[in-house]
Design an enzyme around this catalytic site. Structure first.
Site, PDB file in Angstrom:
ATOM      1  N   GLY A  86       0.481  -0.983  -0.311  1.00  0.00           N
ATOM      2  CA  GLY A  86      -0.188  -0.021  -0.033  1.00  0.00           C
ATOM      3  C   GLY A  86       0.831   1.122   0.185  1.00  0.00           C
ATOM      4  CD1 TRP A  88       4.598   3.186  -4.925  1.00  0.00           C
ATOM      5  CD2 TRP A  88       3.740   2.919  -6.835  1.00  0.00           C
ATOM      6  NE1 TRP A  88       5.420   2.797  -5.277  1.00  0.00           N
ATOM      7  CE2 TRP A  88       5.126   3.010  -6.964  1.00  0.00           C
ATOM      8  CE3 TRP A  88       3.250   2.512  -7.746  1.00  0.00           C
ATOM      9  CZ2 TRP A  88       6.053   2.382  -8.335  1.00  0.00           C
ATOM     10  CZ3 TRP A  88       4.350   2.641  -9.148  1.00  0.00           C
ATOM     11  CH2 TRP A  88       5.313   2.545  -9.076  1.00  0.00           C
ATOM     12  CG  ASP A 114      -2.530  -6.687  -4.141  1.00  0.00           C
ATOM     13  OD1 ASP A 114      -1.759  -5.816  -4.479  1.00  0.00           O
ATOM     14  OD2 ASP A 114      -2.526  -8.130  -4.035  1.00  0.00           O
ATOM     15  CG  ASP A 130      -6.699 -11.636 -11.821  1.00  0.00           C
ATOM     16  OD1 ASP A 130      -6.383 -11.061 -12.115  1.00  0.00           O
ATOM     17  OD2 ASP A 130      -7.048 -13.425 -11.831  1.00  0.00           O
ATOM     18  CG  ASP A 154       6.322  -1.301  -6.960  1.00  0.00           C
ATOM     19  OD1 ASP A 154       7.478  -1.183  -7.870  1.00  0.00           O
ATOM     20  OD2 ASP A 154       5.898  -1.505  -5.776  1.00  0.00           O
ATOM     21  CE  LYS A 194       8.670  -3.421  -9.099  1.00  0.00           C
ATOM     22  NZ  LYS A 194       8.936  -4.040  -8.022  1.00  0.00           N
TER      23      LYS A 194
END
Length: 260
Positions: A86, A88, A114, A130, A154, A194
């Site tokens: 959490g 971010w 998540d 999902d 990320d 990322k």
């Protein structure tokens, strides 16, 4: 676990303590685990995160990226994919004023999703979802009450130990996040994710340049120097057009001052 500080001598011959914490190898703990723990204990970003209340050093990566590119604007609607634990989301809440009680300030929205349940974060709306499932994009737009200004990720694929396999997994995950962003981003929006050390893959880079006005592949200072990660920041979403001309401004920043 035991921390041990060993004295050293400086050039003047006077005793001087080495403030680096060293971890003794414990029974049953692998050397790699010991080295990881020692690095964590001595990491200034880890220490800073604990002091400032962030859920991990990763928070400083998005802080530094936003300081440079300014995509977390007051009033923005933000989606954080794979948001656990959490950090971010915490930064986004602060930057888009999602906790502000001042009616004169724009009130943004931070939505984190998540696969696992996430502990409550004040100012953020968190869902166990999902993002690859059918209808996830529409569900997210329903929760937001419209499209997103920022989609960020990320996420990292679970490591298998096989370099080629891990590479493919990482690429596939970023491509899936980008595809999701195409479906939920507002025109002019930003995608942050990322990627690998070389930046976005060639095919993805082409796709990004077709659909965004500016694309940067960068390594913020909070990203460890020995890490293979980089981040792509794609700004100015044009709306999904697979046949658009390749006209994005390219900012492949290799010279960002880095401190580990």
């Amino acid at each position: 676990m035991t921390g041990k500080k060993t004295p050293e001598k400086n050039n003047s011959g006077r005793g001087q303590r080495d403030l680096r914490v060293r971890v003794k190898t414990a029974k049953g703990r692998k050397l790699s685990s010991t080295l990881w723990l020692e690095r964590q204990l001595n990491d200034p970003y880890v220490q800073r995160a604990k002091k400032e209340g962030y859920r991990g050093r990763a928070a400083y990566k998005i802080l530094e990226l936003d300081d440079r590119y300014g995509f977390l604007k007051p009033g923005a609607r933000v989606v954080d994919l794979g948001c656990a634990p959490g950090g971010w989301c915490q930064v986004a809440v602060e930057r888009v004023n999602a906790l502000s009680q001042n009616p004169k300030k724009p009130q943004g929205t931070v939505l984190g999703v998540d696969l696992q349940e996430i502990e409550h974060i004040a100012g953020a709306e968190l869902h166990q979802l999902d993002f690859l499932s059918d209808g996830a994009d529409e569900q997210v737009k329903t929760w937001l009450g419209g499209r997103a200004d920022v989609v960020m990720s990320d996420m990292a694929a679970a490591a298998s130990g096989h370099k080629a396999t891990d590479h493919l997994r990482i690429v596939a995950l970023v491509e899936a996040a980008l595809d999701f962003a195409f479906d939920v981003l507002e025109d002019g929006g930003t995608f942050v994710a990322k990627v690998l050390a070389g930046g976005a893959e060639n095919s993805m880079q082409t796709m990004l340049k077709k659909n965004f006005k500016k694309v940067a592949n960068v390594k913020p200072p909070a990203s460890r120097s020995d890490s293979s990660e980089k981040f792509v920041v794609a700004m100015g979403y044009r709306g999904r057009d697979l046949n658009a001309a390749d006209g994005a401004e390219d900012d492949a920043d290799e010279d960002w001052p880095h401190k580990d």
